[in-house]
Design a protein around this motif. Sequence first.
Motif, mmCIF file in Angstrom:
data_model
loop_
_atom_site.group_PDB
_atom_site.id
_atom_site.type_symbol
_atom_site.label_atom_id
_atom_site.label_comp_id
_atom_site.label_asym_id
_atom_site.label_seq_id
_atom_site.Cartn_x
_atom_site.Cartn_y
_atom_site.Cartn_z
ATOM 1 N N VAL A 195 0.843 -1.183 0.000
ATOM 2 C CA VAL A 195 0.000 0.000 0.000
ATOM 3 C C VAL A 195 0.884 1.241 0.000
ATOM 4 O O VAL A 195 1.734 1.401 0.880
ATOM 5 C CB VAL A 195 -0.944 0.028 1.221
ATOM 6 N N ASP A 196 0.693 2.082 -1.010
ATOM 7 C CA ASP A 196 1.489 3.314 -1.148
ATOM 8 C C ASP A 196 2.984 3.045 -1.030
ATOM 9 O O ASP A 196 3.721 3.754 -0.336
ATOM 10 C CB ASP A 196 1.058 4.354 -0.111
ATOM 11 N N GLY A 197 3.436 1.983 -1.687
ATOM 12 C CA GLY A 197 4.858 1.668 -1.743
ATOM 13 C C GLY A 197 5.386 0.857 -0.579
ATOM 14 O O GLY A 197 6.530 0.406 -0.598
ATOM 15 N N LYS A 198 4.574 0.624 0.456
ATOM 16 C CA LYS A 198 5.025 -0.092 1.645
ATOM 17 C C LYS A 198 4.491 -1.524 1.657
ATOM 18 O O LYS A 198 3.293 -1.746 1.497
ATOM 19 C CB LYS A 198 4.566 0.639 2.906
ATOM 20 N N LYS A 199 5.394 -2.510 1.865
ATOM 21 C CA LYS A 199 4.965 -3.899 1.964
ATOM 22 C C LYS A 199 4.136 -4.089 3.225
ATOM 23 O O LYS A 199 4.555 -3.759 4.323
ATOM 24 C CB LYS A 199 6.181 -4.830 1.993
ATOM 25 N N VAL A 200 2.955 -4.649 3.054
ATOM 26 C CA VAL A 200 2.039 -4.878 4.162
ATOM 27 C C VAL A 200 1.980 -6.354 4.541
ATOM 28 O O VAL A 200 1.822 -6.698 5.713
ATOM 29 C CB VAL A 200 0.620 -4.373 3.789
ATOM 30 N N TYR A 201 2.152 -7.254 3.542
ATOM 31 C CA TYR A 201 1.993 -8.682 3.810
ATOM 32 C C TYR A 201 2.691 -9.496 2.733
ATOM 33 O O TYR A 201 2.679 -9.126 1.555
ATOM 34 C CB TYR A 201 0.500 -9.033 3.834
ATOM 35 N N SER A 202 3.308 -10.624 3.137
ATOM 36 C CA SER A 202 3.941 -11.543 2.189
ATOM 37 C C SER A 202 3.837 -12.964 2.732
ATOM 38 O O SER A 202 4.196 -13.215 3.878
ATOM 39 C CB SER A 202 5.413 -11.166 1.974
ATOM 40 N N GLU A 203 3.324 -13.884 1.915
ATOM 41 C CA GLU A 203 3.169 -15.272 2.333
ATOM 42 C C GLU A 203 4.031 -16.174 1.459
ATOM 43 O O GLU A 203 3.920 -16.149 0.233
ATOM 44 C CB GLU A 203 1.704 -15.691 2.227
#
Length: 256
Positions: free
Chosen positions: A73-81
Amino acid sequence: MTYQAIAFFDLDGTLLDDHSEVTNEVAEAMKQLQLNNVLPVIATGRTEKEIIQIREQAGISSNIVMNGAFVRVDGKKVYSEEISKSICERMIQAVESKNHTLSFYNSEKIWSTDHDDNLIRAYQFIHSQVPPIDKQGYKTQEVNMLLPCCQEGDDFYEQNFPELTFYRNGPYSIDTVIKGTSKGKAVKLLKTKLNLDSVPTFGFGDGPNDIALLEACDHKVAMGNAKPELKERADYITAANTKGGIVQALKHFDLI
């Protein structure tokens, strides 16, 4: 920033035209959304590497990719699986037993075990580049999604990999993620992590992997070209993606 709403858009068959491009009308609508304090989010089976140009054309900086396995969101990683190396090894053995090929995805790269007609057609189908061959790449790099390239064998993979979910979104390949991963789950994660639980959501889609997306959103929009099972779940059926369906729906809900 205080958002008035969040709009989640599938790409192929939804936000994009029949050439997998963002039209000027859609780009202008995305700009107007943001002026109206609506957060537009791409929600796709593709990875970020494949949608850089699309994001630029649409002016969108937030995305759910790989069917919910990665969120930014807006260039920021929020989640990775991540899919484990042992599952990757088993999947390589499985595709080789069927004379199929396999692609690996993370937020930055795509690579494959080999090239054959199905793999080449799979990427031609979405107007994307054929990935390089690197059969051992999964050993040193994170993998968020797998892509068996085949025209059949869905039952075989589902029976042998109950810990995975398989989305058949085209004639030549199957999007494959960890069981329970979906665009809908990613919608909920995004809202929770950004403290946006009270913000109304709008989901736009056309295919089977958009069912979870629509079910997770307050307002469910199926394109005129959508699969029947998606239209059955929709609150509103707009025109086809090639007939101005996105703009029509956004105006219907007074988002632009």
